[in-house]
Every structure is written in structure tokens, then in C-alpha cells.
Design a protein around this motif. Sequence first.
Motif, mmCIF file in Angstrom:
data_model
loop_
_atom_site.group_PDB
_atom_site.id
_atom_site.type_symbol
_atom_site.label_atom_id
_atom_site.label_comp_id
_atom_site.label_asym_id
_atom_site.label_seq_id
_atom_site.Cartn_x
_atom_site.Cartn_y
_atom_site.Cartn_z
ATOM 1 N N PRO A 53 0.853 -1.218 0.088
ATOM 2 C CA PRO A 53 -0.137 -0.173 0.119
ATOM 3 C C PRO A 53 1.043 1.140 -0.003
ATOM 4 C CG PRO A 53 0.158 -0.840 1.994
ATOM 5 C CD PRO A 53 0.730 -1.742 1.392
ATOM 6 N N LYS A 54 0.523 2.209 -0.604
ATOM 7 C CA LYS A 54 0.976 3.404 -0.576
ATOM 8 C C LYS A 54 2.335 3.525 -1.352
ATOM 9 C CE LYS A 54 -2.430 5.594 1.645
ATOM 10 N NZ LYS A 54 -3.139 4.539 1.383
ATOM 11 N N VAL A 55 2.667 2.842 -2.408
ATOM 12 C CA VAL A 55 3.830 2.769 -3.122
ATOM 13 C C VAL A 55 3.600 2.614 -4.592
ATOM 14 C CG1 VAL A 55 6.056 1.569 -3.652
ATOM 15 C CG2 VAL A 55 5.177 1.340 -1.456
ATOM 16 N N ASP A 56 3.803 3.709 -5.387
ATOM 17 C CA ASP A 56 3.596 3.877 -6.503
ATOM 18 C C ASP A 56 4.643 3.543 -7.507
ATOM 19 O OD1 ASP A 56 2.165 4.514 -9.026
ATOM 20 O OD2 ASP A 56 2.735 6.649 -8.889
ATOM 21 N N VAL A 57 4.709 2.426 -8.056
ATOM 22 C CA VAL A 57 5.977 1.985 -8.804
ATOM 23 C C VAL A 57 5.771 1.965 -10.224
ATOM 24 C CG1 VAL A 57 7.509 -0.194 -9.140
ATOM 25 C CG2 VAL A 57 6.319 0.194 -6.938
ATOM 26 N N HIS A 58 6.911 2.727 -10.856
ATOM 27 C CA HIS A 58 7.168 2.688 -12.290
ATOM 28 C C HIS A 58 8.322 2.132 -12.826
ATOM 29 C CE1 HIS A 58 3.791 5.920 -13.196
ATOM 30 N NE2 HIS A 58 4.328 5.975 -11.786
ATOM 31 N N LEU A 59 8.284 1.335 -13.928
ATOM 32 C CA LEU A 59 9.213 0.459 -14.297
ATOM 33 C C LEU A 59 9.852 0.856 -15.748
ATOM 34 C CD1 LEU A 59 11.203 -1.921 -13.986
ATOM 35 C CD2 LEU A 59 9.513 -3.385 -14.543
ATOM 36 N N VAL A 60 11.159 1.060 -16.133
ATOM 37 C CA VAL A 60 11.580 1.482 -17.468
ATOM 38 C C VAL A 60 12.721 0.543 -17.676
ATOM 39 C CG1 VAL A 60 12.542 3.147 -18.813
ATOM 40 C CG2 VAL A 60 10.859 3.966 -17.442
ATOM 41 N N ALA A 61 12.693 -0.039 -18.764
ATOM 42 C CA ALA A 61 13.971 -0.820 -19.340
ATOM 43 C C ALA A 61 14.409 -0.085 -20.597
ATOM 44 C CB ALA A 61 13.259 -2.363 -19.698
ATOM 45 N N TYR A 62 15.704 -0.397 -20.746
ATOM 46 C CA TYR A 62 16.349 0.314 -21.877
ATOM 47 C C TYR A 62 17.670 -0.345 -22.340
ATOM 48 C CZ TYR A 62 20.202 2.307 -19.159
ATOM 49 O OH TYR A 62 21.434 2.429 -18.389
ATOM 50 N N ASP A 63 17.738 -0.248 -23.531
ATOM 51 C CA ASP A 63 19.310 -0.421 -24.161
ATOM 52 C C ASP A 63 19.459 0.584 -25.222
ATOM 53 O OD1 ASP A 63 17.481 -1.152 -26.464
ATOM 54 O OD2 ASP A 63 17.488 -3.252 -25.866
ATOM 55 N N THR A 64 19.359 0.691 -26.527
ATOM 56 C CA THR A 64 19.587 1.788 -27.266
ATOM 57 C C THR A 64 18.163 2.508 -27.290
ATOM 58 O OG1 THR A 64 18.919 0.648 -29.094
ATOM 59 C CG2 THR A 64 21.215 0.722 -28.715
ATOM 60 N N ARG A 65 17.223 1.748 -26.915
ATOM 61 C CA ARG A 65 15.652 2.517 -26.974
ATOM 62 C C ARG A 65 15.146 2.217 -25.422
ATOM 63 N NH1 ARG A 65 12.324 -0.218 -31.451
ATOM 64 N NH2 ARG A 65 13.175 -1.946 -30.263
ATOM 65 N N ALA A 66 14.147 2.888 -24.793
ATOM 66 C CA ALA A 66 13.530 2.955 -23.699
ATOM 67 C C ALA A 66 12.108 2.313 -23.848
ATOM 68 C CB ALA A 66 13.695 4.050 -22.785
ATOM 69 N N LEU A 67 11.805 1.625 -22.906
ATOM 70 C CA LEU A 67 10.520 1.080 -22.789
ATOM 71 C C LEU A 67 9.823 1.215 -21.491
ATOM 72 C CD1 LEU A 67 8.348 -0.686 -24.514
ATOM 73 C CD2 LEU A 67 9.567 -2.853 -23.437
ATOM 74 N N ASP A 68 8.459 1.753 -21.458
ATOM 75 C CA ASP A 68 7.862 1.978 -20.091
ATOM 76 C C ASP A 68 6.890 0.867 -19.897
ATOM 77 O OD1 ASP A 68 6.641 2.626 -18.069
ATOM 78 O OD2 ASP A 68 5.739 4.512 -18.715
ATOM 79 N N LEU A 69 7.243 -0.005 -19.016
ATOM 80 C CA LEU A 69 6.812 -1.219 -18.602
ATOM 81 C C LEU A 69 5.768 -1.157 -17.337
ATOM 82 C CD1 LEU A 69 9.909 -3.885 -19.157
ATOM 83 C CD2 LEU A 69 7.757 -3.528 -20.677
ATOM 84 N N THR A 70 5.446 -0.109 -17.197
ATOM 85 C CA THR A 70 4.621 0.168 -15.894
ATOM 86 C C THR A 70 3.357 -0.421 -15.751
ATOM 87 O OG1 THR A 70 5.818 2.294 -15.490
ATOM 88 C CG2 THR A 70 3.715 1.928 -14.291
ATOM 89 N N PRO A 71 2.683 -0.611 -17.062
ATOM 90 C CA PRO A 71 1.400 -1.387 -16.995
ATOM 91 C C PRO A 71 1.491 -2.679 -16.490
ATOM 92 C CG PRO A 71 1.583 0.000 -19.004
ATOM 93 C CD PRO A 71 2.941 -0.066 -18.388
#
Length: 443
Positions: A312-330
Motif C-alpha cells: 500500500p501507498k507505493v506507486d511503482v514505475h518500471l523502465v527498461a532500456y538498451d538503445t531505446r527505452a520502454l515503459d513497462l509500468t502497465p
Amino acid sequence: MTNHHENRRQVLYWRLLARLFDGQEQATLERASMSIVDDIGLPAAVLDPSVSIDTVVQRFPELAEELPGLLAPPADTDTEAGTAPDEDDTADADAGQVGADEVRRAALAAKLLLNIFATGSGEVSATQLAGWQSDAGWYQQACGAQPGRRDGLLGTIEADLVRRMRLREVLADPALARQLTPSMSLIEQLLRDKSNLSGVALANAKALIRRFVDEVAEVLKTQVQQTSVGTIDRSVPPKRVFRNLDLDRTIWKNLPNWSPSDERLYVDRLFYKQTAKRTTPARMIVVVDQSGSMVDAMVNCTILASIFAGLPKVDVHLVAYDTRALDLTPWVHDPFEVLLRTQLGGGTDGMAALELARPKIVDPRNTVMVWISDFYEWKSQEVFDGLQAVHRSGAKLIPVGSVSSGGQQSVNPWFRQRLKDQGTPVLSGHVRKLVVELKNFLT
């Protein structure tokens, strides 16, 4: 001078032939080659066949401009009729420099050829295959071609490497697949080869990844489960209900009302515990380098992010990258889905990740950014400046070199020193270290 350079070039080519046909180091040729490479200003990694071309170029970016066209046929350099004698004299004077350039070219050509054609024997890991495929791309550029489809000799070598993996055969047999014990190295191979799997083999691969994710998650949950998220909000009056009654404090505060004659404590005031916590969730931004050298950290941190996302009360966002970045938060709540969407390998461009991650910092004092990488970047200064801006904004920055079951990850010493100087030293070692750092921020 020209004969001297010619001799040095011959030494490099003799070493190349010896390693291609024998595979064992020959001390005299190795020592002589090391001396030559050092003298012409090339890194020792040029002589190490276990070091990929990508790694060499990442650490010595200036070499990226020398490799394309290196093995291509020379252009027509016939001199025009009527060349003046003084121009010939100038060419003779430059012969020594031309010879030195040829030695350097020979050293780089030997590196390319050795990495492509000295593939050894025995079983091949997915990491080795991916490294060879990347080297093949550099080889194609050196020959003047575009990297991509590999026909002819390159195609034959690649097919042999795939055959020696044998993993697909095991995955295609459910009985054999069930005998596999999930491990980090196996998961790495599955993630690298997942695009080539289908049907039963793909289903078995996903089952193995799921098993591994669940096993690691159970271990990490035991380290996180005691985390208390949020701080008590003293501005909110406690609810006057029995479960919040602070019995010890009530007795202590009413001791003046003790009646010795009656042997009773008369309570005229009740005290309650404050349990309200701040409603603003802490934001955790996890940025993971998904290049081949960071697989262990990527898997661990993906699973760890999902565990914290469940609190509870933690809003986590996740980004992976190499030569490009990808938002994996969903998909952050399901590390299995995250891992299936990652693409291992390639170079690293931290600027792409920064452009995606920095806008997520809305309330810096309530934000922690975990950046997992070996920090061998193409644009080192720009990436460091970006991380420094995150730190100066008030957000907590936790740079991580590795988070694994043990061991150390090679971290760019340039980055390591500068991050240390600004008060955000690189964290390396067991994943428990990262858990402790995150718990300290969230509690």
C-alpha cells in the motif's frame, strides 16, 4: 621504417592464424602482439577473443568509426598522369605513417576475424550466441555490407551455434522440459531465444520462466514483508475506538488519580494511538539496463519492483532500456509479463531512459529512482548530468551496479567515482542491500 611496420603486421596475422587453427595461446606471439597493440594505442581487449566487439566499442567509442569498411576492398587509388615529382617525395616521406596505420588496421581486422570464426566446440549458451550475432553485424559493416541477414559462411556458422545450443530440442519434449531446474543462466537463454520458440517449446519456456519468477519472488518477499510504508500523520486526530486505545499511556497519565484507600485507579481521560498515515503514495521509479551484461540485475529488480508495487501507498514505475527505452509500468505487477516483453542485448543509451523516466518525478521529496546499470554509456557526461539533476531535484537516487545472489558487477570506474563524489555511491552485491535502501526510504 616500412619493413619494421610490415614485421609487426605479420606478427599480428601469425597470431590470428595460430588462434584460429589451434585455439591455444602461443606465449611468444601473445607477448609480441600485446606489445604492438599497446604501442599503437589500442586497448588490450582487442586481443581477447572472449570480449565482444560491442563491449570494446562501448568502452572505446572512437573505434566505432574505424570498423565500418575496414575489410572492404580498397578504392581505386591510381595517381593522375602528370603527378609532380615533389608530390612523390611527399608520399615517400609519409610511408612510415602509412605503415603504422596498416598495423592498426591489421590488429582490428584480426579482432573481427577471430571473434567471428573462432567459435570453438561444445555446447553454446544463449549469451554466446547473442554475442556472436552482434559481432557478425560489425563484421558485415567492416566488409562494407549492412548488418542483418546472414547467408553463406556466416549463415553456416550461425546455424552451427544454434544447433549446439540444443535447448529447443529439450523444450519441445514436455518430459525433458520438466526435468530442467530453473536458474538465472537458463532464464537468460530462454529470454534470448523466446522469439524463435513456438507451440509446445514456447509453452514450456514460459512455464520455466514462471516457476523461476515465483521462486525468486518468495525469497524476496521474506525480505520485504516487514516493510512499513508511510509515516504517521500527527495532524490527524486518532479515532476513538477500542482497537486504538493506548492502554499503557492511559494508565500512566491517570496515575495521579490513584486512590490508596480504595485501591482503585480512577480514569478521567482516555488516550488513543494515532494510526493515520499520509495519503500521498511514495513513488518508486526503477530504471533497468536490459543489455546482455545486466540480465541478473534485470530479472531480480523486475521481480522486486512487482513486490513493492503490491504494497500500500507505493506507486511503482518500471523502465527498461538498451538503445531505446520502454515503459513497462502497465505490467509492473506481473514480472513474468515484463520479462516476456524485454529484449536482451544491444548497446546502452541512458539518455533515452532519462527522457522517459524524469517526467515521472512529480514530487521529488517523495520519489526514489533506482538506476540499475554497469554505466558503460555512449554519452557518459550527458547521462551523468541527467542523474545529477535527479539528485539535485531532491529525489532520492540509488545507482545500482548489480543486484544478484552475490558477486560484483563490472561498473564503469568513471561513473563510479563521480556518483560517489556527489554522495550517491553505486550499490553492488546481494539484492538485500537494495531492499534495505528502499525500506529506509519508504518507512
